[in-house]
Design a protein around this motif. Structure first.
Motif, mmCIF file in Angstrom:
data_model
loop_
_atom_site.group_PDB
_atom_site.id
_atom_site.type_symbol
_atom_site.label_atom_id
_atom_site.label_comp_id
_atom_site.label_asym_id
_atom_site.label_seq_id
_atom_site.Cartn_x
_atom_site.Cartn_y
_atom_site.Cartn_z
ATOM 1 N N THR A 139 43.260 38.579 42.549
ATOM 2 C CA THR A 139 44.133 39.614 43.103
ATOM 3 C C THR A 139 44.796 40.413 41.993
ATOM 4 O O THR A 139 44.986 41.632 42.120
ATOM 5 C CB THR A 139 45.208 38.971 43.992
ATOM 6 N N ALA A 140 45.146 39.740 40.890
ATOM 7 C CA ALA A 140 45.780 40.424 39.757
ATOM 8 C C ALA A 140 44.842 41.482 39.184
ATOM 9 O O ALA A 140 45.259 42.595 38.834
ATOM 10 C CB ALA A 140 46.168 39.411 38.681
ATOM 11 N N GLN A 141 43.554 41.157 39.086
ATOM 12 C CA GLN A 141 42.583 42.133 38.567
ATOM 13 C C GLN A 141 42.476 43.332 39.508
ATOM 14 O O GLN A 141 42.412 44.480 39.053
ATOM 15 C CB GLN A 141 41.221 41.465 38.390
ATOM 16 N N GLN A 142 42.459 43.079 40.803
ATOM 17 C CA GLN A 142 42.371 44.174 41.761
ATOM 18 C C GLN A 142 43.605 45.072 41.672
ATOM 19 O O GLN A 142 43.511 46.310 41.754
ATOM 20 C CB GLN A 142 42.241 43.609 43.190
ATOM 21 N N PHE A 143 44.771 44.451 41.473
ATOM 22 C CA PHE A 143 46.006 45.220 41.335
ATOM 23 C C PHE A 143 45.936 46.131 40.107
ATOM 24 O O PHE A 143 46.313 47.311 40.169
ATOM 25 C CB PHE A 143 47.190 44.262 41.219
ATOM 26 N N VAL A 144 45.466 45.590 38.993
ATOM 27 C CA VAL A 144 45.388 46.385 37.761
ATOM 28 C C VAL A 144 44.365 47.515 37.913
ATOM 29 O O VAL A 144 44.601 48.638 37.449
ATOM 30 C CB VAL A 144 45.033 45.473 36.563
ATOM 31 N N ARG A 145 43.242 47.248 38.566
ATOM 32 C CA ARG A 145 42.238 48.308 38.785
ATOM 33 C C ARG A 145 42.850 49.467 39.586
ATOM 34 O O ARG A 145 42.659 50.637 39.256
ATOM 35 C CB ARG A 145 41.036 47.737 39.539
ATOM 36 N N GLN A 182 47.714 37.539 31.841
ATOM 37 C CA GLN A 182 47.406 36.156 31.510
ATOM 38 C C GLN A 182 46.971 35.344 32.726
ATOM 39 O O GLN A 182 46.596 34.178 32.589
ATOM 40 C CB GLN A 182 48.621 35.509 30.843
ATOM 41 N N SER A 183 47.034 35.937 33.920
ATOM 42 C CA SER A 183 46.646 35.201 35.134
ATOM 43 C C SER A 183 45.279 35.634 35.657
ATOM 44 O O SER A 183 44.881 35.209 36.735
ATOM 45 C CB SER A 183 47.704 35.421 36.229
ATOM 46 N N PHE A 184 44.550 36.465 34.892
ATOM 47 C CA PHE A 184 43.258 36.965 35.360
ATOM 48 C C PHE A 184 42.282 35.833 35.666
ATOM 49 O O PHE A 184 41.499 35.900 36.612
ATOM 50 C CB PHE A 184 42.635 37.899 34.318
ATOM 51 N N ASP A 185 42.287 34.764 34.840
ATOM 52 C CA ASP A 185 41.305 33.692 34.990
ATOM 53 C C ASP A 185 41.437 32.956 36.314
ATOM 54 O O ASP A 185 40.453 32.417 36.828
ATOM 55 C CB ASP A 185 41.434 32.686 33.836
ATOM 56 N N ARG A 186 42.645 32.924 36.878
ATOM 57 C CA ARG A 186 42.855 32.136 38.096
ATOM 58 C C ARG A 186 43.269 32.982 39.301
ATOM 59 O O ARG A 186 43.497 32.436 40.382
ATOM 60 C CB ARG A 186 43.928 31.072 37.834
ATOM 61 N N ASP A 187 43.384 34.309 39.087
ATOM 62 C CA ASP A 187 43.896 35.155 40.175
ATOM 63 C C ASP A 187 43.114 36.471 40.213
ATOM 64 O O ASP A 187 43.383 37.386 39.439
ATOM 65 C CB ASP A 187 45.393 35.419 39.964
#
Length: 628
Positions: A557-563, A550-555
C-alpha cells in the motif's frame, strides 16, 4: 464421567451380543423353514406326476403351481425337461433350497422359490436389531441419569459436609479428584497473575521496568529507615532520539532506544539489586541500593567502550548523557529528583556523552533550567554554531543541486551539545525565536560566502514559523533584504506542524513564495489529509516520510501511495524527494518509482559545511556502490 462412559460401553456390548444371538436364532428358524418347505414340495412332486411320460407342458404348469424356482427331469439320463431359469441368490447359497429324488429310471432335481422366506428372514433381523438397540439406548440413558443423580448426590454431600451419607470409597475418590482439579486451577491462576504482573511492570520495547515500578522501588529505598547506606539515582537521557526519528525513521529510533537500554543493563549487572527503568520516552533511570562515586565511575567506565562502538554504528556525535545523585532514607523525593535533573543539565553542557554528579540540594528547584538559560544565551551571543550539510542526490538533471543544512551547537569551551536538547531548552526559555533567527542568518551568510548560485540550501523551520508573528515579520524583512539570493533558499517544515494551523501555514508559504524562495514539506505522507495540504500550499518540494520508504518491503500500500503522490506532484511541477534511504534495496525501490531525488545515509552522511561544496564525488561514489 468415567463411570457414565463405562455404563454406555457395557450397554453397547450387551446390545451387540443380543443382536448376534438373535441373528443366530433367526438363521436357525429360517433353515428349519426351508427344510420343511423342501420336504413338502418333494412329497407332492413324487406322487403328483407320471414321470415316465413327463412333458414340457406338464413342467411349465408345475413350476407356478408348486412355487418352484427351477425344475429339471432326466429319463434314462436323457433330459426331458429343464426350466432354464437361474434365480439363485446369496440367500440360496446360505440356506438349502434345492433337493432331488429318483423314481424308477427318472431323476428329478428342483429348487423352491425362497423369496418369501428371505423377506421374512430380513424382517426378523431388522426388527430384532432395532428393538435391541432401542432397549440398549434406553437402558444406557437410565444408567446415565442414575449416575448423574448419584454424582450430584456425592457433590452435594461433600459441599454440605454430609460425609456420613456416602460410602468411604466414593467419598475419597471424589475428594481426591476435586483436590487435583483445584490444585491445577490454582497453579494456572498463579501463572496468569504472574504473567500479568510482569507485563504491567515492564516496558515492552526495552524490556526494562516501567515508571510505575520505578516509583515503587524508589519509595521502597526511601522507606528503609534501618539502613544508613547511601543509594544512587542515575538518569540517562537518549539525546538523539528525536533526530533519529525525524531523519531516519521511527524503526531506527526504536532500535536506538532498545540498544541503549541493553548497554545500560550490561553496565549495572555487576551491582547486586540494581535495576534499570524506562521512566519516559527519552529517559532511563537506575537505582543502586548502595554505592558511592566509585560505583558511578565504574558504571560509566563500563559504558564508555560500548558507547564508542554505538556511536560508530549509528553515526552519531552523541548517544546519551547521564546525571547522578546520592540519597538516604526519609529524604524528600522532590529534592532527589531536583539534584538528578541539575546533574543531567550539567552533563548535557559538558563533553559529549558526559556525566555529572550533584550531591548538594539546590536553593531553587529550577537551578538546572537556569544553567540551561545561561548556556542558550551564550550560544546566541557568541554564535557558537557549526553548520553541517547533507547532499540530496538528484535523479533528474534539470533539478538544481540541493543540500539540507543542519545546525550543531557548542559551549564556550568548545564542547558539542545535542541539537535537539538545545532547541528544546531554548523553547522552554522562550529563546527559540532568537536562536532560529541566528541560525538562518548564519546559513544565509554561509551561502553568500560559498557563492555557488547553482545550488540550493534547505533550511529547517520550527513551529515558530507558524506561531510567532515577530518571527514571520523578521523572516519577511530578511528575505527582502537578501532578495538576490532568495532563489537559492528552500525553507523546509514538517507536515505535522503545517496541519496544526491551516491559516498560519498559508501565510508562511505566501511570504516565502513572494520573496522568490522555495518551500518544502518534510515527512510528507501522513494520509489523505496530505493531499489537501499539497493542493492548498503548492510546495516546490515534497520529502516523503522515511517510515514510508522503509516499509516498502512489507507494505505494498505504501508503494501505491507513493506512485499516486508522484503522479500528482509531477503534474504540478513539484519535486519529489525520498528521505531516509539507508539500504541499496530501499534505493532500488524508490528509483523504480521515478522519484526526482534521494536523501539518506545511503547517499551521503552529514558533514561540516566548508567554504566550498563538492558534489561530484557523491555521484561517483554512489554509482560505484550501486553497481557493486
Amino acid at each position: 464421567m468415567s463411570k457414565s462412559i463405562s455404563t454406555m460401553t457395557k450397554s453397547v456390548l450387551v446390545a451387540v451380543l443380543l443382536c448376534f444371538i438373535g441373528i443366530c436364532i433367526a438363521f436357525y428358524t429360517t433353515s428349519r423353514e426351508c427344510s420343511v418347505q423342501l420336504a413338502k414340495t418333494k412329497n407332492v412332486l413324487m406322487g403328483a406326476y407320471d414321470w415316465a411320460n413327463f412333458t414340457s407342458d406338464i413342467g411349465n404348469n408345475a413350476i407356478p403351481t408348486l412355487e418352484l424356482a427351477s425344475l429339471s427331469v432326466y429319463v434314462s439320463n436323457n433330459q426331458v425337461y429343464n426350466s432354464n431359469t437361474n434365480t439363485a441368490s446369496i440367500f440360496d447359497k446360505i440356506f438349502t433350497t434345492t433337493d432331488e429324488f429318483k423314481i424308477a429310471n427318472t431323476d428329478v432335481k428342483f429348487s423352491i422359490d425362497s423369496s418369501e422366506i428371505y423377506n421374512s428372514f430380513l424382517i426378523k433381523i431388522v426388527t430384532l436389531i432395532v428393538l435391541i438397540v432401542i432397549a440398549a439406548l434406553v437402558t444406557a440413558q437410565l444408567f446415565l441419569i442414575a449416575n448423574y443423580k448419584y454424582a450430584l448426590f456425592i457433590k452435594n454431600s461433600i459441599l454440605s459436609k454430609r460425609y456420613e451419607d456416602l460410602p468411604f470409597e466414593d467419598l475419597s475418590r471424589e475428594l481426591l479428584r476435586n483436590d487435583t482439579q483445584n490444585e491445577k486451577e490454582i497453579a494456572d491462576a498463579k501463572k496468569k497473575i504472574e504473567h500479568l504482573a510482569n507485563a504491567a511492570a515492564m516496558d515492552p520495547m526495552t524490556n526494562l521496568y516501567n515508571r510505575t515500578t520505578f516509583n515503587n522501588a524508589f519509595e521502597g529505598l526511601l522507606n528503609k529507615v534501618a539502613s544508613r547506606e547511601k543509594s544512587i539515582l542515575g538518569i540517562f537521557r537518549a539525546s538523539e532520539i528525536n533526530y533519529i526519528n525525524s531523519e531516519r525513521g521511527y524503526q531506527m529510533g526504536d532500535k536506538y532506544i532498545h540498544d541503549l537500554a541493553d548497554i545500560i543493563k550490561d553496565s549495572i549487572k555487576r551491582f547486586p539489586g540494581t535495576n534499570a527503568y524506562r521512566i519516559s520516552g527519552t529517559d532511563i533511570a537506575i537505582l543502586v541500593p548502595k554505592g558511592d562515586e566509585k560505583v558511578v565511575n565504574a558504571i560509566n567506565d563500563t559504558m564508555k567502550l560500548q558507547i564508542s562502538e554505538f556511536q560508530k554504528t549509528y553515526d552519531l556525535t552523541n548517544v546519551c548523557y547521564s546525571g547522578y545523585t546520592f540519597f538516604g532514607p526519609k529524604e524528600q523525593k522532590a529534592d532527589i529528583m531536583s539534584r538528578a535533573d541539575l546533574a543531567l543539565a550539567k552533563a548535557q553542557t559538558s563533553t559529549g556523552n558526559g556525566f555529572a554528579i550533584q550531591t548538594e540540594n539546590t536553593d531553587n528547584y529550577f537551578q538546572g533550567e537556569m544553567h540551561w538559560l545561561k548556556t542558550i544565551k551564550d550560544i546566541i551571543e557568541h554564535r557558537n554554531i557549526t553548520l553541517y550539510y547533507q547532499p540530496i542526490k538528484s535523479m533528474n538533471i534539470s533539478i538544481k543541486p540541493y543540500v539540507e543544512i543542519y545546525a550543531h551547537f557548542s559551549t564556550e569551551e568548545g564542547e558539542h551539545l545535542s541539537t535537539e536538547i538545545v532547541l528544546a531548552a531554548a523553547q522552554r526559555h522562550e529563546l527559540l525565536v532568537k536562536l532560529e533567527e541566528m541560525i538562518i542568518d548564519s546559513i544565509i551568510s554561509k551561502y553568500r560566502l560559498i557563492n555557488q548560485t547553482d545550488m540550493r540550501f534547505g533550511i529547517n523551520l520550527s513551529s515558530n514559523a507558524l506561531l510567532s508573528t515577530s518571527f514571520l515579520l523578521w523572516l519577511e524583512r530578511t528575505l527582502i533584504r537578501n532578495s538576490d539570493i532568495a532563489e537559492g533558499l528552500v525553507f523546509e517544515i514538517d507536515e505535522a506542524l503545517l496541519e496544526s494551523s491551516n491559516m498560519a501555514a498559508e501565510r508562511l508559504f505566501g511570504i516565502i513564495h513572494r520573496s522568490g524562495a522555495s518551500t518544502s514539506i518534510s515527512h510528507f505522507g501522513k494520509g489523505l489529509e496530505s493531499f489537501r495540504l499539497f493542493r492548498e500550499l503548492k510546495p516546490n518540494y515534497i520529502k516523503i516520510d522515511p517510515n514510508i520508504c522503509q516499509s516498502f518491503d512489507r507494505d505494498n500500500t505504501a508503494q501505491q501511495f507513493v506512485r499516486m503522490l508522484i503522479e500528482v506532484s509531477h503534474r504540478q511541477g513539484c519535486v519529489i524527494v525520498a528521505e531516509g534511504i539507508e539500504t541499496i534495496a530501499q534505493r532500488q525501490k524508490v528509483e523504480a518509482l521515478y522519484v526526482d531525488a534521494i536523501q539518506g545515509y545511503m547517499i551521503a552522511k552529514p558533514q561540516e559545511l566548508e567554504d566550498k561544496i563538492e558534489l561530484n564525488w557523491i555521484t561517483i561514489k554512489n554509482s560505484a556502490e550501486y553497481s557493486a
